[in-house]
Design a protein around this motif. Structure first.
Motif, PDB file in Angstrom:
ATOM      1  N   TYR A 191       0.900  -1.178  -0.069  1.00  0.00           N
ATOM      2  CA  TYR A 191       0.071   0.041   0.173  1.00  0.00           C
ATOM      3  C   TYR A 191       0.892   1.212   0.008  1.00  0.00           C
ATOM      4  CZ  TYR A 191      -4.351  -2.695   1.008  1.00  0.00           C
ATOM      5  OH  TYR A 191      -5.212  -3.786   0.911  1.00  0.00           O
ATOM      6  N   ARG A 192       0.525   2.151  -0.608  1.00  0.00           N
ATOM      7  CA  ARG A 192       0.985   3.637  -0.926  1.00  0.00           C
ATOM      8  C   ARG A 192      -0.037   4.565  -1.227  1.00  0.00           C
ATOM      9  NH1 ARG A 192       4.423   3.916  -6.741  1.00  0.00           N
ATOM     10  NH2 ARG A 192       2.434   3.670  -7.992  1.00  0.00           N
ATOM     11  N   ASN A 193       0.514   5.842  -1.188  1.00  0.00           N
ATOM     12  CA  ASN A 193      -0.364   7.005  -1.706  1.00  0.00           C
ATOM     13  C   ASN A 193      -0.210   7.037  -3.017  1.00  0.00           C
ATOM     14  OD1 ASN A 193      -1.183   7.857   0.951  1.00  0.00           O
ATOM     15  ND2 ASN A 193       0.441   9.277   1.093  1.00  0.00           N
ATOM     16  N   ASP A 194      -1.486   7.053  -3.614  1.00  0.00           N
ATOM     17  CA  ASP A 194      -1.332   6.955  -5.487  1.00  0.00           C
ATOM     18  C   ASP A 194      -0.753   8.349  -5.704  1.00  0.00           C
ATOM     19  OD1 ASP A 194      -2.738   7.758  -8.205  1.00  0.00           O
ATOM     20  OD2 ASP A 194      -2.535   5.639  -7.933  1.00  0.00           O
ATOM     21  N   SER A 197      -3.789  10.235  -7.592  1.00  0.00           N
ATOM     22  CA  SER A 197      -4.889  10.735  -6.735  1.00  0.00           C
ATOM     23  C   SER A 197      -4.575  11.146  -5.290  1.00  0.00           C
ATOM     24  CB  SER A 197      -5.926   9.574  -6.765  1.00  0.00           C
ATOM     25  OG  SER A 197      -5.388   8.501  -6.258  1.00  0.00           O
ATOM     26  N   GLY A 198      -3.812  10.723  -4.803  1.00  0.00           N
ATOM     27  CA  GLY A 198      -3.239  10.914  -3.496  1.00  0.00           C
ATOM     28  C   GLY A 198      -3.825   9.952  -2.803  1.00  0.00           C
ATOM     29  N   ASN A 199      -4.892   9.165  -3.031  1.00  0.00           N
ATOM     30  CA  ASN A 199      -5.571   8.134  -2.223  1.00  0.00           C
ATOM     31  C   ASN A 199      -4.497   7.003  -1.836  1.00  0.00           C
ATOM     32  OD1 ASN A 199      -7.845   9.892  -2.124  1.00  0.00           O
ATOM     33  ND2 ASN A 199      -8.424   8.576  -3.925  1.00  0.00           N
ATOM     34  N   LEU A 200      -4.846   6.082  -0.836  1.00  0.00           N
ATOM     35  CA  LEU A 200      -4.221   4.821  -0.661  1.00  0.00           C
ATOM     36  C   LEU A 200      -4.575   3.830  -1.492  1.00  0.00           C
ATOM     37  CD1 LEU A 200      -2.513   3.686   1.573  1.00  0.00           C
ATOM     38  CD2 LEU A 200      -4.348   2.810   2.782  1.00  0.00           C
ATOM     39  N   ALA A 201      -3.407   3.312  -2.183  1.00  0.00           N
ATOM     40  CA  ALA A 201      -3.728   2.262  -3.172  1.00  0.00           C
ATOM     41  C   ALA A 201      -2.708   1.070  -3.088  1.00  0.00           C
ATOM     42  CB  ALA A 201      -3.702   2.947  -4.818  1.00  0.00           C
TER      43      ALA A 201
END
Length: 306
Positions: A191-194, A197-201
């Motif tokens: 998991y990381r920040n996209d 988009s800045g969302n968790l992905a």
């Protein structure tokens, strides 16, 4: 001259002319001559005949038969010698193949060249022992034994070659190392920040950033199963390494391989770029086992087999 004949009974004598007794004398001489000739012919040694015509024919036939047998023996001997020459040539060819196979095994096994030099005869020696009279054995039997020994050694070397070949293939297909020659890891697995988009992905691989056009290398030998554009990956190279292992190299600027190509470990397969969903020059690297992505970090830090 007259001949006087005297009778025993009467005691009287009679005068006879010799001409009257001439026929009797002639007959007596002829008779004695005939008897003498017959006795001479009977007693005379007969001439000895050394060999007659029939015996001569028999000996000539025997000589012809023996000459024919000599010719047959000579032809048979020449055929046997030619057969032995062919056999020796075959054995020499097999020994040449064994030498080549031995040199290959030395190379595959990374053995010391000085330890196994197949271009030289084996080193032998030892103290002299009591000598004995050597009786030369049947050389045809020796050739058969040599052929059997060569056959056994060929079989053993084939097994060894197969084992070493399998080991080399396993080493070549052993996934280990980094997919770049120069660069640094810019994003890890999980998991990381996209970045868009800045969302968790969820990130199914690791990213290595570097200079645009830098070399991307295969981390193991395998067959190229994808070499084209794929949504989100940009220009993508996918390699199947067997045993369920697949690696992916994404966002390439240029692909240098085609589907079906066989690549070796450390071969350059593409150039680093920023195609697809990317913020800059880097390579997105994935390791997939039996259809499921795993963390490439443990394979990147793996020590390659030798």
């Amino acid at each position: 001259m007259n001949i006087i004949l005297v009778s025993r009974k009467r005691g009287q004598s009679r005068m006879v002319s010799p001409w009257l007794l001439l026929p009797v004398f002639v007959v007596l001489v002829a008779t004695l001559s005939g008897v003498g000739y017959l006795g001479y012919q009977h007693l005379r040694p007969k001439a000895t005949v050394i060999i007659d015509q029939n015996a001569s024919r028999v000996w000539l036939n025997r000589i012809e038969q023996q000459a024919a047998e000599v010719d047959k023996t000579r032809i048979y001997t020449e055929e046997q010698i030619n057969a032995l020459r062919i056999r020796l040539a075959e054995l020499q060819a097999r020994l040449t193949r064994l030498d080549a196979l031995g040199e290959r095994l030395v190379d595959v096994a990374s053995l010391d060249q000085g330890e196994f030099d197949f271009s030289l005869p084996p080193a032998v020696g030892g103290p002299e022992s009591d000598s004995f009279d050597y009786q030369p054995p049947d050389f045809v039997h020796i050739l058969d034994e040599l052929a059997a020994q060569i056959g056994n050694r060929e079989q053993q070397l084939r097994v060894l070659d197969s084992l070493l070949g399998d080991r080399k293939i396993q080493n070549e297909t052993f996934v280990a190392g980094r997919p770049i020659q120069r660069g640094w890891m810019s994003s890890r697995y999980g998991y990381r920040n996209d970045p868009f988009s800045g969302n968790l992905a969820w990130h199914e691989g690791v990213d290595f950033a570097g200079k645009n056009g830098s070399d991307i290398v295969a981390v193991a030998s395998g067959v190229v199963t994808w070499a084209s554009t794929r949504s989100g990956y940009g220009e993508l190279v996918e390699i199947n390494h067997g045993n369920g292992y697949v690696t992916r190299y994404a966002h390439c600027d240029e692909i240098l391989v085609e589907v079906g190509d066989v690549v070796k470990k450390a071969d350059i397969i593409a150039l680093m770029g920023s195609t697809g969903r990317s913020t800059g020059p880097h390579v997105h690297f994935e390791v997939i086992i039996n259809g499921k992505s795993v963390d490439p970090a443990k394979y990147i830090n793996r020590v390659a087999r030798f």
